[in-house]
Design a protein around this motif. Structure first.
Motif: not given
Ligand code: ADP
Length: 487
Positions: A236-251
């Motif tokens: 039920d989440v409509d948008k994800i905003a992530f700042t962090g490592s490239t590896n976690v970002g890819k996941m």
């Protein structure tokens, strides 16, 4: 007093100038902030957050799990549908202004807590992190009732519930970057701070509570990577905003693919700082120092690769070494300190691993002699010369006070070298020639390019990357556009 060839040399020492801590209030234990209330974690588990400057425990913080995240998302959904998305935009703006004002009133407390929890210097948290965080709330409050002017001739709609996951390098500022535009556009929020730096986000929760913001509009769930993953995977989440490592970002990108969730990623960097022979050298040296050594290199856009035009390389390197010798490393609460503590033991180990690799690769290392406090996590500022383009230390993000130095002869050569990286977050160009600046800004593949300065931020100006540094922009109208649907 020491003597050099019979000339007395005074070894100056700064008198410590410690920022006081008596005015801050930290609870022994923090719960989750869900639906406007402080809620115990369903697992009953808490984890410690420590001061990386002396390894002392600051507080215990709730370890949120899937169940807690579900509660938070439900609260955010209810607040979105029943209150926040239907409230007149001018009323929304008032709350966001109020949060900004309350943050300003408690700026000193926020700065001290940021320094205690993150290890960054008080100079940095007092003069950069906290004022910028307040300014983001002020700036986006201004847009809340003017969305139709922000995106002319379009119908602007909010998105819904935003899941926001942030790192430890700018804990309060990252929370502001994400929460302020989301609220201005009419969305509600579930935010997870990093596990090593949760305290200013929890203080922000207290401020939000004091502002009277309707319950459930902002929810703060503390925890580790699995808590973040629970937010990413919640249906039920409509948008994800992530700042962090490239590896976690890819996941996260993989997890979100095909779900219809909107996504913005602000990931790693290996930014180039380029010095031409006509640059104001002293100013450029300060820019290099500011770009990588202040804040211990814990900046995603840190100018961690220095390219110096060959004919001024010796001069620049000599001045840089000189300047490194005058930097003051130590207690981050001391107002004299230039280089504070590394954020965690794990991060210090990562940095030391890269320093070892650099030496093994044959690069030449330079560290000034400086005394390192016995307790806490510290790394002296480190230069590597004789670096090859293919060296690991020139390719991978180190996220510490480690600078690689390479030389170049021509503009084309430096563009090719600077772009030869999987990242593309930022770059700096130092030259007296305006035409050269414009030439480079169009050819360097980086989201932000500073000319004759470095690490300058403003809420009105978008920030974000190319390639493996992510996509989407934060700050300015671009940052707002990530939180709206344009119909
Ligand atoms: P860093 O190396 O800067 O710590 P991370 O990417 O590990 O970067 O952490 C950034 C944020 O992402 C932190 O809040 C962390 O808890 C969170 N996180 C870590 N792993 C995951 C994951 N698999 N899914 C979602 N969030 C995560």
């Amino acid at each position: 007093m020491a003597t050099k060839k019979n000339i007395p040399v005074v070894e100056w020492e700064y008198a410590p100038s410690l920022e006081g801590t008596s005015h801050i209030q930290l609870k022994k234990q923090y719960d989750l902030f869900i639906d406007g209330k402080w809620v115990k974690p369903s697992s009953g588990k808490y984890f410690q957050t420590i001061n990386p400057a002396n390894e002392e425990v600051l507080s215990e913080v709730a370890y949120g799990n899937e169940k807690d995240v579900d509660l938070a998302v439900k609260a955010a959904r209810k607040a979105y549908t029943e209150v926040w998305s239907v409230m007149p935009a001018a009323e929304r703006a008032k709350y966001i202004y109020r949060i900004a004002r309350l943050m300003q009133e408690r700026a000193r407390e926020l700065a001290v807590i940021e320094t205690l929890d993150a290890g960054k210097t008080i100079r940095e948290s007092r003069d950069i992190d906290v004022p910028l965080a307040c300014n983001h709330f002020f700036y986006y409050a201004g847009w809340a009732d003017k969305l139709e002017y922000a995106f002319p001739n379009r119908k602007v709609e909010s998105i819904g519930v935003a899941g926001q996951i942030i790192p430890w390098n700018f804990p309060l500022l990252m929370a502001a970057w994400k929460i302020a535009p989301a609220l201005a556009a009419g969305n509600t929020v579930v935010l997870k701070p990093a596990e090593t730096t949760p305290l200013t986000a929890l203080k922000l929760a207290e401020i939000i509570e004091a502002s009277g913001l309707p319950a459930g509009v902002v929810n703060i769930v503390t925890g580790f990577g699995d808590t973040g993953a629970a937010i990413v995977n919640h249906t039920d989440v409509d948008k994800i905003a992530f700042t962090g490592s490239t590896n976690v970002g890819k996941m996260i990108q993989k997890a979100v693919a095909g779900t219809g969730k909107k996504l913005t990623l602000e990931l790693g960097g290996k930014s180039a700082n380029i010095i031409f022979d006509d640059a104001p050298i002293d100013q450029a040296v300060e820019g290099i120092i500011n770009g990588i050594f202040f804040n211990q290199g814990h900046v995603c856009c840190a100018g961690s690769r220095l390219f110096v035009q060959e004919n001024v390389a010796d001069k620049v390197i000599a001045k840089l070494k000189d300047r490194l010798n005058s930097l003051y490393l130590g207690n981050p609460l001391d107002k004299n300190t230039d280089i504070g503590a590394i954020n965690s033991k794990e991060q210090l180990e990562t940095i030391n691993k890269y320093i070892k690799i650099g030496k093994q690769e044959g690069a030449e290392m330079y560290q000034p002699s400086c005394s390192i406090p016995k307790k806490g996590f510290y790394c002296p500022p480190t230069l590597f010369t004789n670096v090859a383009q293919s060296n690991v230390i020139a390719q991978e993000e180190i996220f510490g006070p480690v600078l690689t130095i390479q030389t170049f002869r021509t503009v084309d050569e430096v563009i090719q070298k600077a772009n030869n990286t999987p990242f593309g977050l930022a770059a700096g160009v130092w030259t007296d020639k305006g035409s050269r600046i414009f030439n480079l800004t169009t050819k360097l593949r980086a989201g932000v390019i500073w000319a004759n300065t470095y690490n300058k931020f403003d809420p009105t100006s978008p920030f974000g990357g190319y390639k493996e540094s992510g996509f989407g922009r934060e700050g300015g109208l671009h940052g707002l556009s990530s939180y709206v649907k344009l119909v």
